[in-house]
Design an enzyme around this catalytic site. Structure first.
Site, mmCIF file in Angstrom:
data_model
loop_
_atom_site.group_PDB
_atom_site.id
_atom_site.type_symbol
_atom_site.label_atom_id
_atom_site.label_comp_id
_atom_site.label_asym_id
_atom_site.label_seq_id
_atom_site.Cartn_x
_atom_site.Cartn_y
_atom_site.Cartn_z
ATOM 1 N N ARG A 168 0.901 -1.297 -0.184
ATOM 2 C CA ARG A 168 -0.144 0.018 -0.167
ATOM 3 C C ARG A 168 0.906 1.190 -0.197
ATOM 4 O O ARG A 168 0.668 2.192 0.673
ATOM 5 C CB ARG A 168 -0.890 0.084 1.215
ATOM 6 N N SER A 245 -11.644 1.841 4.188
ATOM 7 C CA SER A 245 -10.875 1.437 5.200
ATOM 8 C C SER A 245 -10.312 2.616 5.840
ATOM 9 O O SER A 245 -9.380 3.236 5.041
ATOM 10 C CB SER A 245 -9.652 0.520 4.799
ATOM 11 N N GLU A 341 -5.260 5.451 6.732
ATOM 12 C CA GLU A 341 -5.029 5.241 5.533
ATOM 13 C C GLU A 341 -5.391 6.502 4.517
ATOM 14 O O GLU A 341 -4.674 6.727 3.457
ATOM 15 C CB GLU A 341 -5.924 4.050 4.878
HETATM 16 P P1 NAP Z 1 -9.592 -8.897 5.390
HETATM 17 O O1 NAP Z 1 -10.201 -9.712 4.262
HETATM 18 O O2 NAP Z 1 -10.566 -9.103 6.575
HETATM 19 O O3 NAP Z 1 -8.128 -9.045 5.689
HETATM 20 C C1 NAP Z 1 -7.949 -8.212 6.962
HETATM 21 C C2 NAP Z 1 -6.170 -8.567 6.706
HETATM 22 O O4 NAP Z 1 -5.933 -9.716 6.824
HETATM 23 C C3 NAP Z 1 -5.423 -7.928 5.759
HETATM 24 O O5 NAP Z 1 -4.353 -7.168 5.983
HETATM 25 C C4 NAP Z 1 -5.402 -8.972 4.943
HETATM 26 O O6 NAP Z 1 -4.229 -8.960 3.861
HETATM 27 C C5 NAP Z 1 -4.831 -10.163 5.778
HETATM 28 N N1 NAP Z 1 -5.296 -11.418 5.344
HETATM 29 C C6 NAP Z 1 -6.436 -12.023 5.071
HETATM 30 N N2 NAP Z 1 -6.266 -13.394 4.649
HETATM 31 C C7 NAP Z 1 -4.725 -13.551 4.419
HETATM 32 C C8 NAP Z 1 -3.951 -14.583 3.752
HETATM 33 N N3 NAP Z 1 -4.579 -15.637 3.406
HETATM 34 N N4 NAP Z 1 -2.670 -14.241 3.630
HETATM 35 C C9 NAP Z 1 -2.159 -13.008 3.861
HETATM 36 N N5 NAP Z 1 -2.865 -11.952 4.528
HETATM 37 C C10 NAP Z 1 -4.178 -12.147 4.722
HETATM 38 O O7 NAP Z 1 -9.668 -7.308 4.936
HETATM 39 P P2 NAP Z 1 -10.987 -6.476 4.754
HETATM 40 O O8 NAP Z 1 -10.711 -5.214 5.202
HETATM 41 O O9 NAP Z 1 -12.206 -7.107 4.767
HETATM 42 O O10 NAP Z 1 -10.561 -6.027 2.945
HETATM 43 C C11 NAP Z 1 -10.796 -7.090 1.779
HETATM 44 C C12 NAP Z 1 -9.510 -7.037 0.980
HETATM 45 O O11 NAP Z 1 -9.714 -5.677 0.155
HETATM 46 C C13 NAP Z 1 -8.285 -7.164 1.811
HETATM 47 O O12 NAP Z 1 -7.275 -7.939 0.871
HETATM 48 C C14 NAP Z 1 -7.943 -5.698 1.865
HETATM 49 O O13 NAP Z 1 -6.467 -5.524 1.906
HETATM 50 C C15 NAP Z 1 -8.527 -5.197 0.706
HETATM 51 N N6 NAP Z 1 -8.517 -3.630 0.710
HETATM 52 C C16 NAP Z 1 -7.852 -2.817 0.065
HETATM 53 C C17 NAP Z 1 -7.800 -1.493 0.017
HETATM 54 C C18 NAP Z 1 -6.957 -0.527 -0.747
HETATM 55 O O14 NAP Z 1 -6.111 -1.201 -1.551
HETATM 56 N N7 NAP Z 1 -6.845 0.520 -0.431
HETATM 57 C C19 NAP Z 1 -8.744 -0.831 0.730
HETATM 58 C C20 NAP Z 1 -9.511 -1.512 1.426
HETATM 59 C C21 NAP Z 1 -9.645 -3.094 1.390
HETATM 60 P P3 NAP Z 1 -3.916 -7.769 2.825
HETATM 61 O O15 NAP Z 1 -3.479 -6.629 3.483
HETATM 62 O O16 NAP Z 1 -2.845 -8.488 1.953
HETATM 63 O O17 NAP Z 1 -5.165 -7.791 1.909
#
Ligand code: NAP
Length: 345
Positions: A168, A245, A341
């Site tokens: 990020r 987020s 963020e």
């Molecule tokens: P989530 O799926 O509840 O995940 C929470 C955290 O756990 C994130 O840091 C995610 O990694 C990590 N995680 C979950 N499963 C994993 C695995 N198998 N291996 C490694 N790390 C794992 O997150 P959420 O808030 O509901 O969001 C869904 C997805 O959208 C996530 O991937 C999140 O990062 C992404 N997102 C991206 C943005 C952006 O790019 N601006 C904004 C919002 C949400 P990651 O950090 O690698 O995803």
């Protein structure tokens, strides 16, 4: 350049509430909707007035009075600029909606961006924070970008190495170029490899595909599953204003990670290649009692504690107060520092 010399497409006294998804009230002293690089080039030079480049307004806390020039990047266009035996090369204007680009590439039969479906915002904003989701990040599909140096007026081309992508993060954030529009992204080119592989390792995505009884998913099916998961968890800004987020998922050192895991065996911990441990910010916030709880007219969303929502009529000060309260509680309970963020202006 001074406001007296502005081209006539620069508007004055423009309402901010409709320009960002958090919908905070305020006014921009000057505002320009930019639809071409040539138009943007007319606003370059050495200025005393502050400039800020805005895309979809989904990752910014912008309220009150902004006394500078808001550059609304609306440069459109998306095209296949080349193809070889290994990949398709797709170029898109900075103002294109990110999700619509993903959907369009999939409809053309060019897979590769499916895990990034429904991420809010524009193409031009995507490289700044190297957007990522479900095990894929923009850097994995990025070839290069074009950006205008707003001081010199030179159009630059930055390849993947020059962008210094990290989790990020990119050179834009590392250098603070995004804070006062020093370098404004105008177009981005993607490389979509023909040797496609489904990325379904993340638990929630795998569970959704299983729920839909999809065994060997196509890129379209992965996108549909991502859309289903995200739509269930994330509020639609049209009905409940929000900035997605609100905090980064924190990276902590291995010692703190191990200690926390001992105390909280259900804490999601993801070891990183550099030895640090990635924690889920949403889990920390929920366990600190903030899920579905508010302060003033803002709150942490009931279905996903990481998302801050505006229940109506909130002001910038309320956003900042809630962010500080959440940070303080997470710090006190877990010894972990959460960093916002969105860009806070
Ligand atoms: P989530 O799926 O509840 O995940 C929470 C955290 O756990 C994130 O840091 C995610 O990694 C990590 N995680 C979950 N499963 C994993 C695995 N198998 N291996 C490694 N790390 C794992 O997150 P959420 O808030 O509901 O969001 C869904 C997805 O959208 C996530 O991937 C999140 O990062 C992404 N997102 C991206 C943005 C952006 O790019 N601006 C904004 C919002 C949400 P990651 O950090 O690698 O995803």
């Amino acid at each position: 350049m001074s406001p007296r010399e502005f081209p006539d497409f620069v508007e004055r006294g423009v309402d901010l509430a409709t320009r960002t998804t958090l919908a905070l009230p305020g006014q921009a002293a000057f505002y320009a909707r930019i639809t071409s690089t040539g138009q943007l080039a007319r606003l370059t030079g050495n200025w005393s007035l502050r400039r800020f480049a805005l895309g979809g307004g989904s990752n910014v806390v912008l309220g009150g009075d902004f006394d500078g020039l808001l550059l609304h990047l609306a440069i459109g266009g998306r095209e296949l600029i080349g193809e070889d035996e290994n990949a398709w090369y797709v170029r898109a204007g900075a103002g294109e909606n990110w999700h619509q680009l993903v959907a369009w590439t999939l409809a053309q039969g060019w897979p590769g961006l499916e895990n990034l479906a429904l991420i809010p915002g524009t193409v031009g904003a995507a490289p700044i924070q190297n957007i990522g989701a479900y095990g894929l990040e923009l850097a994995d599909r990025f070839l290069s970008l074009e950006a205008l140096d707003m001081q010199s007026g030179r159009l630059l081309r930055l390849d993947r190495a020059a962008c210094r992508f990290a989790y990020r993060d990119s050179v834009f954030k590392q250098q603070g170029w995004h804070l006062d529009a020093q370098l404004v992204i105008t177009r981005v080119t993607f490389r979509l490899p023909k040797a496609w592989q489904a990325l379904t390792g993340y638990g929630e995505l795998a569970a959704e595909l299983e729920r839909q009884a999809v065994d060997h998913p196509s890129a379209q099916q992965i996108a549909a599953a991502v859309i289903a998961v995200r739509s269930r968890k994330l509020p639609d800004p049209a009905t409940l204003p929000n900035a997605g987020s609100f905090f980064h998922n924190p990276l902590v050192d291995a010692t703190l990670g191990a200690r926390l895991q001992q105390i909280y065996p259900d804490l999601p911990c993801y070891p990183q290649p550099d030895g640090r441990i990635k924690l889920a910010a949403g889990w920390l916030i929920e366990r600190s009692g903030w899920r579905g709880r508010g302060l003033g007219r803002v709150g942490m969303y009931e279905k996903q504690a990481l998302v801050m929502v505006n229940h109506g009529g909130a002001r910038r000060a309320e956003v900042m107060a809630l962010a500080s309260a959440v940070q303080a509680d997470v710090r006190q309970r877990f010894g972990v520092e959460l960093t916002p963020e969105p860009i806070i202006l």
